[in-house]
Design a protein around this motif. Structure first.
Motif, mmCIF file in Angstrom:
data_model
loop_
_atom_site.group_PDB
_atom_site.id
_atom_site.type_symbol
_atom_site.label_atom_id
_atom_site.label_comp_id
_atom_site.label_asym_id
_atom_site.label_seq_id
_atom_site.Cartn_x
_atom_site.Cartn_y
_atom_site.Cartn_z
ATOM 1 N N UNK A 38 7.561 5.482 15.335
ATOM 2 C CA UNK A 38 6.789 4.396 14.391
ATOM 3 C C UNK A 38 6.853 4.744 13.059
ATOM 4 N N UNK A 39 7.007 6.211 12.745
ATOM 5 C CA UNK A 39 7.500 6.552 11.475
ATOM 6 C C UNK A 39 8.715 6.309 10.811
ATOM 7 N N UNK A 40 9.557 6.374 11.909
ATOM 8 C CA UNK A 40 10.875 6.258 11.596
ATOM 9 C C UNK A 40 11.185 4.572 11.447
ATOM 10 N N UNK A 41 10.425 3.892 12.309
ATOM 11 C CA UNK A 41 10.357 2.436 12.014
ATOM 12 C C UNK A 41 9.924 1.816 10.788
ATOM 13 N N UNK A 42 8.739 2.429 10.529
ATOM 14 C CA UNK A 42 7.537 1.799 9.648
ATOM 15 C C UNK A 42 8.125 2.289 8.048
ATOM 16 N N UNK A 43 8.469 3.733 7.885
ATOM 17 C CA UNK A 43 8.570 4.251 6.684
ATOM 18 C C UNK A 43 9.949 4.113 5.956
ATOM 19 N N UNK A 44 10.026 4.424 4.895
ATOM 20 C CA UNK A 44 11.359 4.425 4.082
ATOM 21 C C UNK A 44 11.992 3.072 4.290
ATOM 22 N N UNK A 45 11.382 2.194 4.157
ATOM 23 C CA UNK A 45 12.149 0.801 4.172
ATOM 24 C C UNK A 45 12.184 0.060 2.915
ATOM 25 N N UNK A 46 13.300 -0.636 2.609
ATOM 26 C CA UNK A 46 13.012 -1.271 1.311
ATOM 27 C C UNK A 46 12.039 -2.200 1.196
ATOM 28 N N UNK A 47 11.194 -2.313 0.109
ATOM 29 C CA UNK A 47 10.233 -3.069 -0.039
ATOM 30 C C UNK A 47 10.624 -4.516 -0.505
ATOM 31 N N UNK A 48 10.535 -5.690 0.343
ATOM 32 C CA UNK A 48 10.899 -7.022 -0.167
ATOM 33 C C UNK A 48 10.267 -7.494 -1.408
ATOM 34 N N UNK A 49 10.770 -8.184 -2.302
ATOM 35 C CA UNK A 49 10.173 -8.638 -3.258
ATOM 36 C C UNK A 49 9.341 -9.962 -3.095
ATOM 37 N N UNK A 50 8.182 -10.279 -3.691
ATOM 38 C CA UNK A 50 7.670 -11.669 -3.393
ATOM 39 C C UNK A 50 8.462 -12.560 -3.823
ATOM 40 N N UNK A 51 8.425 -13.672 -3.450
ATOM 41 C CA UNK A 51 9.147 -14.948 -3.857
ATOM 42 C C UNK A 51 8.629 -15.406 -5.443
ATOM 43 N N UNK A 52 9.611 -15.488 -6.021
ATOM 44 C CA UNK A 52 9.359 -15.689 -7.447
ATOM 45 C C UNK A 52 8.569 -17.083 -7.812
ATOM 46 N N UNK A 53 8.478 -17.750 -6.833
ATOM 47 C CA UNK A 53 7.323 -19.025 -7.265
ATOM 48 C C UNK A 53 6.202 -18.577 -6.571
ATOM 49 N N UNK A 54 5.964 -17.546 -6.069
ATOM 50 C CA UNK A 54 4.566 -17.227 -5.643
ATOM 51 C C UNK A 54 3.759 -16.345 -6.680
ATOM 52 N N UNK A 55 2.697 -16.639 -7.253
ATOM 53 C CA UNK A 55 2.028 -15.822 -8.398
ATOM 54 C C UNK A 55 1.676 -14.347 -7.627
ATOM 55 N N UNK A 56 1.998 -13.311 -8.817
ATOM 56 C CA UNK A 56 1.516 -12.080 -8.244
ATOM 57 C C UNK A 56 -0.007 -11.687 -8.415
ATOM 58 N N UNK A 57 -0.696 -11.448 -7.474
ATOM 59 C CA UNK A 57 -2.126 -11.326 -7.647
ATOM 60 C C UNK A 57 -2.493 -10.139 -8.676
ATOM 61 N N UNK A 58 -3.352 -10.133 -9.518
ATOM 62 C CA UNK A 58 -3.729 -8.906 -10.300
ATOM 63 C C UNK A 58 -4.368 -7.775 -9.720
ATOM 64 N N UNK A 59 -4.217 -6.863 -9.952
ATOM 65 C CA UNK A 59 -4.740 -5.445 -9.465
ATOM 66 C C UNK A 59 -5.714 -4.548 -10.361
ATOM 67 N N UNK A 60 -6.762 -4.419 -10.126
ATOM 68 C CA UNK A 60 -7.459 -3.323 -10.751
ATOM 69 C C UNK A 60 -7.400 -2.001 -10.149
ATOM 70 N N UNK A 61 -6.834 -1.141 -10.873
ATOM 71 C CA UNK A 61 -6.882 0.151 -10.214
ATOM 72 C C UNK A 61 -7.909 1.335 -11.002
ATOM 73 N N UNK A 62 -8.732 1.504 -10.089
ATOM 74 C CA UNK A 62 -9.983 2.642 -10.557
ATOM 75 C C UNK A 62 -9.580 4.010 -10.269
ATOM 76 N N UNK A 63 -9.461 4.690 -11.332
ATOM 77 C CA UNK A 63 -9.053 6.238 -11.014
ATOM 78 C C UNK A 63 -10.207 7.016 -11.625
ATOM 79 N N UNK A 64 -11.032 7.728 -10.663
ATOM 80 C CA UNK A 64 -11.926 8.636 -10.697
ATOM 81 C C UNK A 64 -11.352 10.006 -11.469
ATOM 82 N N UNK A 65 -11.918 10.520 -12.466
ATOM 83 C CA UNK A 65 -11.187 11.857 -12.721
ATOM 84 C C UNK A 65 -12.657 12.649 -13.061
#
Length: 243
Positions: A38-65
């Motif tokens: 499953x690791x061989x199948x799932x990992x290290x694959x090229x990430x497909x880009x989202x279609x350009x016509x679709x909006x990218x949702x915003x992400x808030x990254x919370x970093x506790x330090x």
């Protein structure tokens, strides 16, 4: 007669132990083989880009330090160089005298185009100090998607895009496979071995079998989930039992 009965009972008990250990041995091999394939199948694959016509949702990254961990500066810098069009980073620190604050300020000056905020002091919403530390950043989050990420996490340029791609409408949580960067010392070597072998197998097999098993070190979820349950990260004791 007594000797015969005792011997029969002993043989029966030994047979039971033999069956138990055989089943256990088969189960371990199932976990090993499943994780490898499953690791061989799932990992290290090229990430497909989202279609350009679709909006990218915003992400808030919370970093506790808290404090300066090994490789902290380089770990945090990877969050400033991701290939994702819309995200913010909310650094949450308990004390303004924390040695992590100057590192964060240095990175903010180096990458002024990245939307960043620093929150000093937390809010007590439960017994977990990490959850308390993150509360101000959560309340100020601008986006629906929330990435809660520990200080020891590193990101590739396409990691956030990969996680967002997996956040389908019927999915409420996406987490990363744990892995440890090279550090000096026996504890660091033990940690890397553990996360790269035993722990990794558990997560891979659990994901393959679609069982609920995740790590709180890097978790992408939705802010609306918390708002529906009171608008606070205090429910983290249920969603993030490992943090």
């Amino acid at each position: 007669m007594l000797d015969y009965v005792s011997l029969s009972s002993l043989m029966y008990a030994l047979s039971g132990f033999a069956v138990f250990f055989f089943v256990f041995w088969c189960g371990m091999w199932f976990i090993h083989i499943t994780a490898i394939f499953y690791g061989k199948y799932k990992l290290h694959r090229k990430v497909p880009l989202l279609p350009q016509e679709m909006p990218y949702p915003g992400v808030t990254i919370i970093k506790p330090l808290t404090g300066v961990d090994p490789n902290l500066y380089s770990n945090l810098e990877t969050f400033f160089t991701m290939s994702y069009p819309k995200y913010e980073i909310c650094f949450c620190v308990e004390d303004d005298m924390d040695p992590a604050v100057p590192l964060v300020e240095k990175l903010c000056k180096k990458y002024p185009n990245v939307d960043t905020s620093v929150f000093i002091g937390g809010q007590v919403v439960g017994v977990n100090p990490k959850i308390n530390n993150m509360q101000p950043g959560f309340k100020a989050a601008k986006h629906e998607l929330i990435l809660i990420s520990d200080s020891g996490i590193r990101m590739k340029e396409d990691t956030l895009l990969d996680m967002v791609n997996h956040m389908k409408p019927d999915i409420g949580l996406v987490h990363q496979m744990p892995f440890t960067w090279d550090r000096k010392g026996f504890a660091a070597a033990l940690e890397k071995t553990y996360f790269g072998t035993a722990q990794a197998r558990i997560y891979l097999v659990a994901n393959f079998l679609q069982l609920p098993c995740h790590t709180g070190m890097s978790t992408l979820t939705r802010k609306s989930i918390f708002e529906d349950m009171g608008g606070s990260l205090k429910v983290g004791r249920f969603l993030f039992p490992l943090v």
